[in-house]
Design a protein around this motif. Sequence first.
Motif, PDB file in Angstrom:
ATOM      1  N   HIS A 274      38.010  38.531  78.515  1.00  0.00           N
ATOM      2  CA  HIS A 274      36.999  38.845  77.498  1.00  0.00           C
ATOM      3  C   HIS A 274      35.634  38.358  77.962  1.00  0.00           C
ATOM      4  O   HIS A 274      35.507  37.320  78.622  1.00  0.00           O
TER       5      HIS A 274
ATOM      6  N   SER B  72      35.427  33.795  63.135  1.00  0.00           N
ATOM      7  CA  SER B  72      34.958  35.125  62.753  1.00  0.00           C
ATOM      8  C   SER B  72      33.495  35.075  62.349  1.00  0.00           C
ATOM      9  O   SER B  72      32.985  34.036  61.927  1.00  0.00           O
ATOM     10  N   ALA B  73      32.847  36.211  62.460  1.00  0.00           N
ATOM     11  CA  ALA B  73      31.440  36.323  62.079  1.00  0.00           C
ATOM     12  C   ALA B  73      31.290  36.559  60.586  1.00  0.00           C
ATOM     13  O   ALA B  73      30.193  36.419  60.045  1.00  0.00           O
TER      14      ALA B  73
ATOM     15  N   THR C 267      36.579  37.704  56.514  1.00  0.00           N
ATOM     16  CA  THR C 267      37.678  37.707  57.470  1.00  0.00           C
ATOM     17  C   THR C 267      38.349  36.341  57.497  1.00  0.00           C
ATOM     18  O   THR C 267      39.579  36.240  57.526  1.00  0.00           O
TER      19      THR C 267
ATOM     20  N   LEU D 212      33.898  36.982  73.026  1.00  0.00           N
ATOM     21  CA  LEU D 212      34.087  37.943  71.940  1.00  0.00           C
ATOM     22  C   LEU D 212      35.128  38.964  72.377  1.00  0.00           C
ATOM     23  O   LEU D 212      34.980  39.606  73.420  1.00  0.00           O
ATOM     24  N   THR D 213      36.182  39.120  71.567  1.00  0.00           N
ATOM     25  CA  THR D 213      37.242  40.069  71.884  1.00  0.00           C
ATOM     26  C   THR D 213      36.834  41.472  71.419  1.00  0.00           C
ATOM     27  O   THR D 213      35.938  41.620  70.576  1.00  0.00           O
TER      28      THR D 213
ATOM     29  N   ASN E 189      38.211  43.276  69.340  1.00  0.00           N
ATOM     30  CA  ASN E 189      38.398  43.409  67.895  1.00  0.00           C
ATOM     31  C   ASN E 189      37.569  42.391  67.109  1.00  0.00           C
ATOM     32  O   ASN E 189      37.875  42.068  65.973  1.00  0.00           O
ATOM     33  N   GLN E 190      36.502  41.906  67.744  1.00  0.00           N
ATOM     34  CA  GLN E 190      35.479  41.086  67.090  1.00  0.00           C
ATOM     35  C   GLN E 190      35.949  39.710  66.632  1.00  0.00           C
ATOM     36  O   GLN E 190      35.441  39.155  65.654  1.00  0.00           O
TER      37      GLN E 190
ATOM     38  N   TRP F 160      35.873  35.830  67.600  1.00  0.00           N
ATOM     39  CA  TRP F 160      35.139  34.898  68.461  1.00  0.00           C
ATOM     40  C   TRP F 160      36.098  33.799  68.907  1.00  0.00           C
ATOM     41  O   TRP F 160      36.845  33.256  68.094  1.00  0.00           O
TER      42      TRP F 160
END
Length: 191
Positions: free
Chosen positions: A86, A123-124, A128, A158-159, A161-162, A164
């Motif tokens: 990643h 997560s951002a 989530t 960052l993957t 699929n978002q 972190w």
Amino acid sequence: MSEAISKRLSYVLRHRPDAIGITLDGAGWASVDDLLAALARHGTALSRAELAAIVGASDKRRFALSADGTRIRTQQGHSVPVELGHAEASPPATLYHGTVERFLASIGVHGLHRGTRHHVHLSAAAETAIQVGARRGRPVILEIDAAAMAADGHRFWLTPNQVWLTDEVPARYIRLPARLPAAPPRAPRAR
């Protein structure tokens, strides 16, 4: 049925490929043919189309198929040695982590650690993190000062699929909730 199969796929592809007799390459990929044959030998017959539907329906895009559709892997969360490749990235100022109340005392002292996984997952979006925390009970959302972590030299990835990823989150970067949210009301018991 597909949720149970999705969970089984996650378990096999993240933690125990040997449980059904398959191997992952260094980047976490498994042959789709080998996976389907092994699942069938262990009582879960699945077609390529059904596998593709499970991959496509995964709410968190947990799985990835190779461009030619011959290999599959999970995007993150492995406890087996893999290098997913990643991209390192600069995080937003604040990231979130969902947990439950029983872990707060330890987190407040020791921070967040990856345990048997390769990274801590963040997560951002607080929403989530709420979903993640709710898997273990009433969720508690932690705010992570990712900007300060990055400024102090901590690395983030960052993957696709978002999600972190980072190696750890020391306690000094975590804002614990001042007050826990109230528990949702319980439905009355039938008598």
